[in-house]
Write an enzyme that holds these catalytic residues in place. Structure first.
Site, mmCIF file in Angstrom:
data_model
loop_
_atom_site.group_PDB
_atom_site.id
_atom_site.type_symbol
_atom_site.label_atom_id
_atom_site.label_comp_id
_atom_site.label_asym_id
_atom_site.label_seq_id
_atom_site.Cartn_x
_atom_site.Cartn_y
_atom_site.Cartn_z
ATOM 1 C CD GLU A 100 -2.698 1.284 2.494
ATOM 2 O OE1 GLU A 100 -2.680 0.380 3.355
ATOM 3 O OE2 GLU A 100 -3.393 2.307 2.593
ATOM 4 N NE ARG A 131 3.762 -7.002 10.557
ATOM 5 C CZ ARG A 131 3.139 -6.458 9.542
ATOM 6 N NH1 ARG A 131 2.247 -7.118 8.847
ATOM 7 N NH2 ARG A 131 3.385 -5.205 9.210
ATOM 8 C CE LYS A 150 3.600 0.056 4.134
ATOM 9 N NZ LYS A 150 2.351 0.023 3.475
HETATM 10 P P1 ATP Z 1 2.846 -1.849 7.632
HETATM 11 O O1 ATP Z 1 2.135 -2.171 8.886
HETATM 12 O O2 ATP Z 1 4.291 -1.637 7.845
HETATM 13 O O3 ATP Z 1 2.206 -0.754 6.855
HETATM 14 P P2 ATP Z 1 1.548 -3.614 5.857
HETATM 15 O O4 ATP Z 1 1.454 -5.100 5.944
HETATM 16 O O5 ATP Z 1 0.340 -2.814 6.112
HETATM 17 O O6 ATP Z 1 2.738 -3.184 6.774
HETATM 18 P P3 ATP Z 1 1.677 -3.425 3.016
HETATM 19 O O7 ATP Z 1 2.119 -2.289 2.203
HETATM 20 O O8 ATP Z 1 0.242 -3.778 3.006
HETATM 21 O O9 ATP Z 1 2.168 -3.148 4.494
HETATM 22 O O10 ATP Z 1 2.568 -4.716 2.737
HETATM 23 C C1 ATP Z 1 2.922 -5.238 1.489
HETATM 24 C C2 ATP Z 1 3.342 -6.665 1.711
HETATM 25 O O11 ATP Z 1 4.441 -6.740 2.615
HETATM 26 C C3 ATP Z 1 2.226 -7.475 2.323
HETATM 27 O O12 ATP Z 1 2.106 -8.685 1.652
HETATM 28 C C4 ATP Z 1 2.649 -7.655 3.748
HETATM 29 O O13 ATP Z 1 2.122 -8.837 4.277
HETATM 30 C C5 ATP Z 1 4.173 -7.656 3.642
HETATM 31 N N1 ATP Z 1 4.780 -7.207 4.885
HETATM 32 C C6 ATP Z 1 4.548 -6.058 5.551
HETATM 33 N N2 ATP Z 1 5.238 -6.009 6.697
HETATM 34 C C7 ATP Z 1 5.946 -7.162 6.762
HETATM 35 C C8 ATP Z 1 6.857 -7.713 7.716
HETATM 36 N N3 ATP Z 1 7.186 -7.072 8.833
HETATM 37 N N4 ATP Z 1 7.391 -8.923 7.449
HETATM 38 C C9 ATP Z 1 7.084 -9.582 6.322
HETATM 39 N N5 ATP Z 1 6.232 -9.121 5.383
HETATM 40 C C10 ATP Z 1 5.660 -7.934 5.603
HETATM 41 MG MG MG Z 2 -1.220 -1.848 5.518
#
Ligand code: ATP
Ligand code: MG
Length: 557
Positions: A38, A263, A273
């Site tokens: 995202e 994760r 983020k």
């Molecule tokens: P954040 O909470 O940091 O915004 P998110 O999961 O909301 O993380 P996205 O942009 O939706 O962020 O993530 C893109 C991809 O990266 C998704 O498939 C998510 O599952 C993966 N991802 C995000 N954070 C991690 C992490 N700490 N370890 C492994 N994969 C991750």
């Molecule tokens: Mg997210």
């Protein structure tokens, strides 16, 4: 361009699923993954794990990986984030070729599918407020209550949906909901919201839409449109999988397999983020690319190589339980990689002036130094040596403690690549601090060995004062003092130390931003983009393991 087989992760349960699907020909022998960020912030090292897993699996099996922006949340998303994400994925060494997609590209198709579900009696427009929807939803122990709008005729829902889309109703006044099961033990299945009204400008679609799809209604269908085979996401989406499957089944479209993995969490590090944005907005760091940030941009500015990040990610397990990885493991991979490629240089961070009384005044000679003991092809260079030098303050003690073998009055040490010197006297300022030391050198020890075979216990680095280049060096510690930091509490007030009196050997005068070196005995350093011609600024990427610091610490404990 995508990772070579040697970069391939060791096996894990996701890889085993892919192998099994290839064996049973589940997707006609295809492996097609995607990385779906995202664009609401910069990528962090947790994303790197997901990127390496998705691109790595596809590369291993001759498949493809898409980059897809999951841009369904216009209030939090920006072009700047889109650009940084593309830049970071490329920097990590991955290539999505011509497969760059946006969930917003599918808004039209998603809307048509929503209409189809309404016509099939599987979705309805609900007039409950967000607050009421939450109340009607029930809890883990109590079933939910059906919305009074649940049985509204499809024609009426279709009309309202169209008017929602056209912007007739205020934000939050209505939603489109899936008609599933208000008594489901899985809360995600209790008539989840598919669309919400939001009069917000989208970074790509502008004001074309007054409704936006929820993640659950956009994600699976986007995967389906792109022909994804394995939709790999993190564990928190496990409870969403039944809904992912439900939409695809109701619509009767290509059905990828969602697989959830753990994760990445790292000690002393926040990986979210939202929380990283807070650090930026509240000014605790200089920006998303502050070298203390766990963002790819920050890690990169700090001087880590993409290879070291890939090696780190590929060394991690992929499992079904969340754990915490030691920050030391990341540092280990960074050191391992830089050790192979970084040229060695001499730099003095906290200078102490040394005068060699028996060395001719005004004379300069050049000694030969090895550029990289790990790589003979890197060759040697000439380093100027003269009567006045700088050494580290830490490399001199007037009263040396036990096991301290560096310079002290009467003690002889080796100056790296140059001569043996013996400290003869010290000069102190009014407050009693040593500000200069005097030595004599033994001309017979040129190159660092005594013809009579006498030994010294220590070799220290130095920079010739007359030839030294002044530099700023930024030293970093963890952003948080706590192993498991909580939001923006626990900030480490000493996470940044700026040294402005540093002295570098002259070869570093014209360094370009992002060049990486090992400063002998001090660690790995990378020229910061703040570097100007003749004015180097270095970031310490990672320290070397310091044996004396360990001894000293042990003594204190
Ligand atoms: P954040 O909470 O940091 O915004 P998110 O999961 O909301 O993380 P996205 O942009 O939706 O962020 O993530 C893109 C991809 O990266 C998704 O498939 C998510 O599952 C993966 N991802 C995000 N954070 C991690 C992490 N700490 N370890 C492994 N994969 C991750
Ligand atoms: Mg997210």
């Amino acid at each position: 361009m995508n990772p070579s087989p040697s970069d391939a992760p060791r096996t894990n349960f996701v890889r085993e699923i892919v192998l099994e699907d290839l064996k049973t020909n589940k997707y006609g022998g295809r492996v097609h993954t995607r990385f779906p960020p995202e664009p609401n912030g910069y990528l962090h090292i947790g994303h790197a794990k997901s990127i390496c897993l998705n691109f790595g699996l596809a590369a291993e099996f001759g498949g493809k990986t898409n980059l897809r922006f999951d841009d369904t949340n216009p209030e939090k998303e920006e072009q700047e984030y889109v650009d940084s994400i593309m830049d970071n994925v490329r920097w990590l060494g991955f290539d999505w070729e011509d497969r760059l997609f946006y969930a917003s590209d599918y808004f039209g198709q998603l809307y048509a599918w929503a209409q189809q579900l309404v016509r099939d009696g599987k979705a309805y427009v609900c007039d409950l407020s967000a607050e009421e929807v939450r109340k009607y939803r029930g809890t883990l122990t109590e079933p939910g209550i059906e919305s009074p709008y649940r049985n509204r005729p499809a024609e009426e829902s279709l009309d309202l949906l169209e008017r929602m889309r056209n912007g007739e109703f205020p934000d939050g006044s209505r939603t489109l909901r899936a008609r599933i099961d208000m008594a489901s033990p899985n809360l995600n299945m209790r008539d989840p919201v598919m669309y919400r009204i939001l009069h917000a400008e989208h970074h790509r679609t502008g004001n074309a839409w007054s409704i936006y799809p929820m993640y659950d209604f956009a994600h699976g269908q986007s995967d389906s449109i792109e022909g994804i085979t394995h939709s790999i996401c993190t564990l928190e989406f496990e409870d969403h999988r039944p809904l992912y499957d439900w939409f695809l089944e109701q619509l009767g479209i290509h059905h990828p397999q969602q697989i959830e993995f753990d994760r990445l969490n790292i000690t002393y590090t926040l990986l979210s983020k939202r929380k990283l944005l807070q650090l930026v907005e509240q000014g605790h760091v200089r920006g998303w690319d502050d070298p203390r940030m766990p963002t790819i941009s920050g890690i990169r500015r700090r001087g880590c190589t993409p290879e070291s990040i890939r090696n780190f990610c590929n060394s991690l397990g992929v499992s079904k339980t969340n754990g915490v990885i030691e920050l030391r493991l990341l540092e280990h991979h960074v050191r391992e990689d830089l050790n192979k490629r970084a040229l060695r240089m001499m730099a003095v961070l906290r200078p102490l002036r040394v005068v060699i009384d028996n060395y001719p005044e005004g004379q300069t000679e050049e000694v030969e130094a090895i550029n990289n003991p790990e790589d003979a092809a890197a060759g040697t260079r000439k380093v100027p040596f003269s009567r006045v030098l700088y050494i580290e303050q830490d490399d001199f003690r007037e009263d040396p403690p036990k096991q301290y073998y560096r310079l002290s009055p009467g003690r002889e040490v080796r100056l790296r690549y140059a001569y043996f010197v013996t400290c003869t006297s010290v000069v102190k300022d009014a407050s009693g601090d040593v500000i200069e030391i005097h030595c004599t050198y033994d001309p017979a020890t040129r190159g660092g060995n005594a013809p009579d075979g006498r030994r010294v216990k220590s070799t220290i680095h130095w920079v010739s004062a007359a030839n030294a280049v002044d530099a700023e060096v930024r030293l970093y510690d963890t952003l948080f003092t706590h192993e498991d930091p909580n939001e923006c509490d626990d900030l480490n007030p000493a996470s940044l130390e700026v040294l402005t009196q540093c002295k570098l050997e002259p070869a570093l005068a014209h360094v370009s931003p992002m060049e990486r070196y090992q400063f002998e005995r001090l660690g790995y350093f990378c020229a910061d983009p703040d570097t100007a011609p003749g004015k180097p600024v270095f970031n310490r990427t990672v320290a070397l393991k310091d044996t004396w610091a360990k001894i000293e610490k042990r003594g204190k404990n």
